[in-house]
Design a protein around this motif. Sequence first.
Motif, PDB file in Angstrom:
ATOM      1  N   SER A  51       0.953  -1.125   0.157  1.00  0.00           N
ATOM      2  CA  SER A  51      -0.198  -0.084   0.050  1.00  0.00           C
ATOM      3  C   SER A  51       0.955   1.406  -0.058  1.00  0.00           C
ATOM      4  O   SER A  51       2.086   1.210   0.408  1.00  0.00           O
ATOM      5  CB  SER A  51      -1.121  -0.014   1.268  1.00  0.00           C
ATOM      6  OG  SER A  51      -0.418  -0.011   2.298  1.00  0.00           O
ATOM      7  N   CYS A  52       0.230   2.360  -0.403  1.00  0.00           N
ATOM      8  CA  CYS A  52       1.120   3.632  -0.659  1.00  0.00           C
ATOM      9  C   CYS A  52       1.706   4.119   0.646  1.00  0.00           C
ATOM     10  O   CYS A  52       1.212   4.132   1.586  1.00  0.00           O
ATOM     11  CB  CYS A  52       0.166   4.523  -0.916  1.00  0.00           C
ATOM     12  SG  CYS A  52       0.768   6.329  -1.019  1.00  0.00           S
ATOM     13  N   ALA A  53       3.180   4.367   0.568  1.00  0.00           N
ATOM     14  CA  ALA A  53       4.257   4.842   1.506  1.00  0.00           C
ATOM     15  C   ALA A  53       3.375   6.032   2.225  1.00  0.00           C
ATOM     16  O   ALA A  53       3.673   6.446   3.248  1.00  0.00           O
ATOM     17  CB  ALA A  53       5.201   4.907   1.330  1.00  0.00           C
ATOM     18  N   ASP A  77     -10.159  12.779  -3.483  1.00  0.00           N
ATOM     19  CA  ASP A  77      -8.609  12.855  -3.076  1.00  0.00           C
ATOM     20  C   ASP A  77      -8.466  11.238  -3.112  1.00  0.00           C
ATOM     21  O   ASP A  77      -8.762  10.712  -4.163  1.00  0.00           O
ATOM     22  CB  ASP A  77      -8.901  12.992  -1.481  1.00  0.00           C
ATOM     23  CG  ASP A  77      -7.446  13.104  -0.860  1.00  0.00           C
ATOM     24  OD1 ASP A  77      -6.488  13.389  -1.506  1.00  0.00           O
ATOM     25  OD2 ASP A  77      -7.271  12.311   0.358  1.00  0.00           O
ATOM     26  N   CYS A  78      -7.821  10.643  -2.476  1.00  0.00           N
ATOM     27  CA  CYS A  78      -7.136   9.401  -2.636  1.00  0.00           C
ATOM     28  C   CYS A  78      -8.299   8.117  -2.606  1.00  0.00           C
ATOM     29  O   CYS A  78      -8.897   8.238  -1.801  1.00  0.00           O
ATOM     30  CB  CYS A  78      -6.008   9.282  -1.439  1.00  0.00           C
ATOM     31  SG  CYS A  78      -5.378   7.585  -1.606  1.00  0.00           S
ATOM     32  N   SER A  79      -8.101   7.339  -3.288  1.00  0.00           N
ATOM     33  CA  SER A  79      -9.175   5.979  -3.241  1.00  0.00           C
ATOM     34  C   SER A  79      -8.900   5.447  -2.120  1.00  0.00           C
ATOM     35  O   SER A  79      -9.544   4.430  -1.744  1.00  0.00           O
ATOM     36  CB  SER A  79      -8.639   4.984  -4.392  1.00  0.00           C
ATOM     37  OG  SER A  79      -7.360   4.701  -4.455  1.00  0.00           O
ATOM     38  N   THR A 278       4.871   9.227  -9.768  1.00  0.00           N
ATOM     39  CA  THR A 278       3.846   8.600  -9.413  1.00  0.00           C
ATOM     40  C   THR A 278       4.234   7.775  -8.032  1.00  0.00           C
ATOM     41  O   THR A 278       5.538   7.414  -8.233  1.00  0.00           O
ATOM     42  CB  THR A 278       3.020   7.393 -10.140  1.00  0.00           C
ATOM     43  OG1 THR A 278       4.263   6.649 -10.910  1.00  0.00           O
ATOM     44  CG2 THR A 278       2.255   8.075 -11.379  1.00  0.00           C
ATOM     45  N   GLN A 279       3.453   7.460  -7.437  1.00  0.00           N
ATOM     46  CA  GLN A 279       3.848   6.825  -6.105  1.00  0.00           C
ATOM     47  C   GLN A 279       3.315   5.312  -6.283  1.00  0.00           C
ATOM     48  O   GLN A 279       2.442   5.133  -6.658  1.00  0.00           O
ATOM     49  CB  GLN A 279       3.140   7.262  -4.702  1.00  0.00           C
ATOM     50  CG  GLN A 279       3.487   6.887  -3.574  1.00  0.00           C
ATOM     51  CD  GLN A 279       4.809   7.128  -3.185  1.00  0.00           C
ATOM     52  OE1 GLN A 279       5.533   8.257  -3.581  1.00  0.00           O
ATOM     53  NE2 GLN A 279       5.572   6.415  -2.481  1.00  0.00           N
ATOM     54  N   ALA A 280       4.261   4.430  -5.922  1.00  0.00           N
ATOM     55  CA  ALA A 280       3.920   2.954  -5.862  1.00  0.00           C
ATOM     56  C   ALA A 280       2.595   2.480  -5.168  1.00  0.00           C
ATOM     57  O   ALA A 280       2.381   3.182  -4.261  1.00  0.00           O
ATOM     58  CB  ALA A 280       5.154   1.896  -5.507  1.00  0.00           C
ATOM     59  N   PHE A 281       1.581   1.781  -5.766  1.00  0.00           N
ATOM     60  CA  PHE A 281       0.444   1.399  -5.313  1.00  0.00           C
ATOM     61  C   PHE A 281      -0.741   2.519  -5.478  1.00  0.00           C
ATOM     62  O   PHE A 281      -1.731   2.174  -4.716  1.00  0.00           O
ATOM     63  CB  PHE A 281       0.641   0.843  -3.884  1.00  0.00           C
ATOM     64  CG  PHE A 281       1.660  -0.192  -3.879  1.00  0.00           C
ATOM     65  CD1 PHE A 281       1.530  -1.395  -4.378  1.00  0.00           C
ATOM     66  CD2 PHE A 281       2.788   0.023  -3.070  1.00  0.00           C
ATOM     67  CE1 PHE A 281       2.594  -2.369  -4.304  1.00  0.00           C
ATOM     68  CE2 PHE A 281       3.794  -0.829  -2.948  1.00  0.00           C
ATOM     69  CZ  PHE A 281       3.627  -2.028  -3.492  1.00  0.00           C
ATOM     70  N   CYS A 282      -0.352   3.540  -5.889  1.00  0.00           N
ATOM     71  CA  CYS A 282      -1.482   4.722  -6.159  1.00  0.00           C
ATOM     72  C   CYS A 282      -2.269   4.540  -7.330  1.00  0.00           C
ATOM     73  O   CYS A 282      -1.620   4.276  -8.354  1.00  0.00           O
ATOM     74  CB  CYS A 282      -0.675   6.044  -6.186  1.00  0.00           C
ATOM     75  SG  CYS A 282      -1.681   7.535  -6.456  1.00  0.00           S
ATOM     76  N   TYR A 283      -3.538   4.805  -7.356  1.00  0.00           N
ATOM     77  CA  TYR A 283      -4.366   4.623  -8.337  1.00  0.00           C
ATOM     78  C   TYR A 283      -4.121   5.662  -9.432  1.00  0.00           C
ATOM     79  O   TYR A 283      -4.183   5.541 -10.690  1.00  0.00           O
ATOM     80  CB  TYR A 283      -5.968   4.775  -8.079  1.00  0.00           C
ATOM     81  CG  TYR A 283      -6.357   6.175  -7.628  1.00  0.00           C
ATOM     82  CD1 TYR A 283      -5.738   6.651  -6.607  1.00  0.00           C
ATOM     83  CD2 TYR A 283      -7.007   7.170  -8.563  1.00  0.00           C
ATOM     84  CE1 TYR A 283      -6.199   8.224  -6.238  1.00  0.00           C
ATOM     85  CE2 TYR A 283      -7.196   8.310  -8.368  1.00  0.00           C
ATOM     86  CZ  TYR A 283      -6.779   8.756  -6.996  1.00  0.00           C
ATOM     87  OH  TYR A 283      -7.217  10.176  -6.701  1.00  0.00           O
TER      88      TYR A 283
HETATM   89  S1  SF4 Z   1      -3.498   9.695  -3.942  1.00  0.00           S
HETATM   90 FE1  SF4 Z   1      -1.878   7.961  -4.373  1.00  0.00          FE
HETATM   91  S2  SF4 Z   1       0.416   8.837  -3.530  1.00  0.00           S
HETATM   92 FE2  SF4 Z   1      -1.246  10.136  -2.731  1.00  0.00          FE
HETATM   93  S3  SF4 Z   1      -1.775   9.118  -1.038  1.00  0.00           S
HETATM   94 FE3  SF4 Z   1      -3.389   8.307  -2.287  1.00  0.00          FE
HETATM   95  S4  SF4 Z   1      -2.318   6.208  -3.121  1.00  0.00           S
HETATM   96 FE4  SF4 Z   1      -0.632   7.620  -1.851  1.00  0.00          FE
END
Ligand code: SF4
Length: 329
Positions: A51-53, A77-79, A278-283
């Motif tokens: 999951s996202c760090a 915002d974030c999923s 992009t961040q690993a595991f991010c939609y």
């Molecule tokens: S939007 Fe992406 S990078 Fe930002 S917190 Fe959510 S999963 Fe992580």
Amino acid sequence: MKKIGITTTVPIEILIAAGYEVVDLNNIFIMSNKYAGLIEKAERDGFPSSSCAFKKGVYGAAMDNDFKEIVGVTEGDCSNSKALEEVFRMKGIKVYPFAYPSNHKLSDLKNSLDHFMNIFKVSLGEVEQVRIRLNKIRNLVKKIDELTYIDNKATALENHIYQISCSDFNGNDHNFEDELRNKIKEIRSRKTIEKKLRLAYIGTPPMTSDIYDFVEKFNSRIVYNEVQREFAFPRGINYKNIYEQYYDYTYPYDIEFRIQEIKKQIKQRKIDGVINYTQAFCYRQIEHIIIKESLDIPILNVEGDKLNVLDARTKLRIEAFLDMLIDRK
Ligand code: SF4
């Protein structure tokens, strides 16, 4: 003063009007010397390693600093936000919901902002007074952006730091304003920075902020930080009320809206190439497909995960990308 944590940019005017000190948990996480420990804490409490760090770091920062109240963004915002908010509630933290309506209708956003004001028992007049004060500070941050891409004096890292700090004004808008005024004076007195390539950085603000200094080793510099600039509301300053200001904020809405602004800035800032982080595991990684198709300019996608410095492979890829751009120019 009561302290409230936020996990992304929210209408801070309402929280300040309600008497809160607002703290962006992302900023605490990134700046912490216990950075890796905050991620580990989340994993020990059950967050999956896949999951996202950022999400894990935000959770760790909230727990480590004993936050009792947090704003959770339920839409736009974030999923992963909803699940994180449920965990916060389970831990006894009070979570206040806020939504950026996904249909991007001004009337729905107005309802959402009015509801948020009702939760905190503040009037539109009180909120507008705070907004006017904050927009003066945002205007100073806009000057730092101009000192980056017009005067070529501010560094890309300064551009990143001061714009991203507008999510919570470093917890004290008065001190932040003083710091900005001194910084602007100091930057103005510098010589111009001369580099052959002008780059855009788009996407999630980096876990690896050494990226800014790294690209400068290759006759290049980043002169546009897309999302960080949105946090500073450079266009919102001109709007007549908080509804219009938060309506014209690209980050929570559809990708097409974001791309229109990116295209405008690429042209205005004479950009030679784009780094999309992009961040690993991010939609949002999936959105890269659309971004790549939509922008008629060389793009390199860079992925970060838990490390807060660039790894060797990413450095090599960036170097090869910049070599290619310099050969083209
Ligand atoms: S939007 Fe992406 S990078 Fe930002 S917190 Fe959510 S999963 Fe992580």
